[in-house]
Design an enzyme around this catalytic site. Structure first.
Site, mmCIF file in Angstrom:
data_model
loop_
_atom_site.group_PDB
_atom_site.id
_atom_site.type_symbol
_atom_site.label_atom_id
_atom_site.label_comp_id
_atom_site.label_asym_id
_atom_site.label_seq_id
_atom_site.Cartn_x
_atom_site.Cartn_y
_atom_site.Cartn_z
ATOM 1 N N HIS A 90 69.692 156.683 -30.836
ATOM 2 C CA HIS A 90 69.133 155.328 -30.750
ATOM 3 C C HIS A 90 69.314 154.520 -32.032
ATOM 4 O O HIS A 90 68.381 153.913 -32.554
ATOM 5 C CB HIS A 90 67.656 155.377 -30.362
ATOM 6 N N HIS B 228 66.152 162.623 -23.996
ATOM 7 C CA HIS B 228 65.580 161.662 -23.052
ATOM 8 C C HIS B 228 64.061 161.661 -22.994
ATOM 9 O O HIS B 228 63.431 160.619 -23.090
ATOM 10 C CB HIS B 228 66.160 161.907 -21.655
ATOM 11 N N ASP C 101 72.396 158.741 -25.587
ATOM 12 C CA ASP C 101 71.615 157.604 -26.094
ATOM 13 C C ASP C 101 71.875 157.395 -27.579
ATOM 14 O O ASP C 101 70.971 157.430 -28.420
ATOM 15 C CB ASP C 101 70.119 157.773 -25.811
ATOM 16 N N ASN D 132 71.681 157.536 -20.608
ATOM 17 C CA ASN D 132 71.406 156.408 -19.716
ATOM 18 C C ASN D 132 71.618 155.057 -20.392
ATOM 19 O O ASN D 132 71.976 154.072 -19.738
ATOM 20 C CB ASN D 132 69.997 156.507 -19.131
ATOM 21 N N HIS D 133 71.449 154.984 -21.722
ATOM 22 C CA HIS D 133 71.677 153.711 -22.410
ATOM 23 C C HIS D 133 73.165 153.372 -22.467
ATOM 24 O O HIS D 133 73.536 152.194 -22.331
ATOM 25 C CB HIS D 133 71.062 153.745 -23.809
ATOM 26 N N ASP E 83 68.255 162.129 -28.916
ATOM 27 C CA ASP E 83 68.722 160.750 -28.797
ATOM 28 C C ASP E 83 68.797 160.091 -30.179
ATOM 29 O O ASP E 83 67.819 160.112 -30.931
ATOM 30 C CB ASP E 83 67.773 159.941 -27.923
#
Length: 219
Positions: free
Chosen positions: A25, A189, A52, A78-79, A23
């Site tokens: 982020h 995740h 993500d 999911n983000h 991820d």
């Protein structure tokens, strides 16, 4: 908002290397610094992210800009799902959840860019399949693969798609479950200390947003 269980198949990279990362982020500068240390060549090498891209870090906009680069690929996380569901499709519950978990960067972003971001995110596949330099087939999907066989992906129900984006069941159980029809899966995740192999699943999410280095897996 229903997500199609789409699969992107990438040809084997015969010119350079393929790197899979956890991820992002919003930590683009950190990623690029680590890639520089690996002598990353954008003309020949590729980067595949397990989703993500956005939230929690300082560079969500720059992370989305990577989707315009020919060497960069990603699956839906999911983000990204929460951003689309909450912001484009007006799901108030998902919007609130998204804002509470790092999506507040959008309040400082240029609204004129939203449409392009929505288009990019809706084009992301649920999964990517690629042949590595070892001749093995790798499947990249964000959180989990909630089925016994890789070939079932195209038949996923909306419930199974959601599990692919959110579930930590196999990770938390430390299950050595093997998904048939694919040599290896790679997930993000769920945070682990270093690369973790369970069955034929690699987990490569160290938590860059917590200050940890990316796990960059060459395949």
């Amino acid at each position: 908002m229903n997500i199609k269980a789409s699969l992107l198949k990438l040809d084997k990279n015969t010119l350079g290397r393929d790197f899979v990362i956890g991820d992002m982020h919003g930590h683009v500068s950190q990623l690029m610094s680590q890639l520089e240390g690996l002598n990353f060549n954008p003309l020949h090498d590729r980067v595949i992210c397990v989703g993500d891209l956005i939230d929690r870090g300082p560079e969500s906009e720059q992370a989305l800009d990577l989707l315009d680069e020919p060497w960069f690929f990603a699956v839906l996380g999911n983000h990204e799902y929460l951003m689309l569901s909450g912001l484009k499709y007006g799901n108030s519950r998902d919007k609130m959840l998204w804002l509470q978990h790092g999506g507040d960067w959008i309040t400082r972003a240029d609204r004129s860019r939203w449409a392009h971001w929505f288009e990019q995110l809706e084009a992301l596949p649920l999964a990517i399949e690629v042949v590595g330099h070892d001749g093995k087939r790798y499947g990249i999907i964000h959180a989990d693969y909630p089925h016994a066989h890789w070939d079932e992906l195209e038949y996923f129900t909306p419930e199974l798609v959601q599990k692919s984006l959110w579930s930590r069941r196999h990770f938390e159980a430390r299950a050595n479950h093997v998904v048939k029809g694919i040599d290896y899966l790679i997930h993000g995740h769920s945070i682990s200390d270093g690369e973790l192999l369970l069955g034929n699943r690699f987990y490569i999410e160290p938590g860059a947003y917590l200050g940890n280095d990316f796990i960059i897996k060459q395949i």
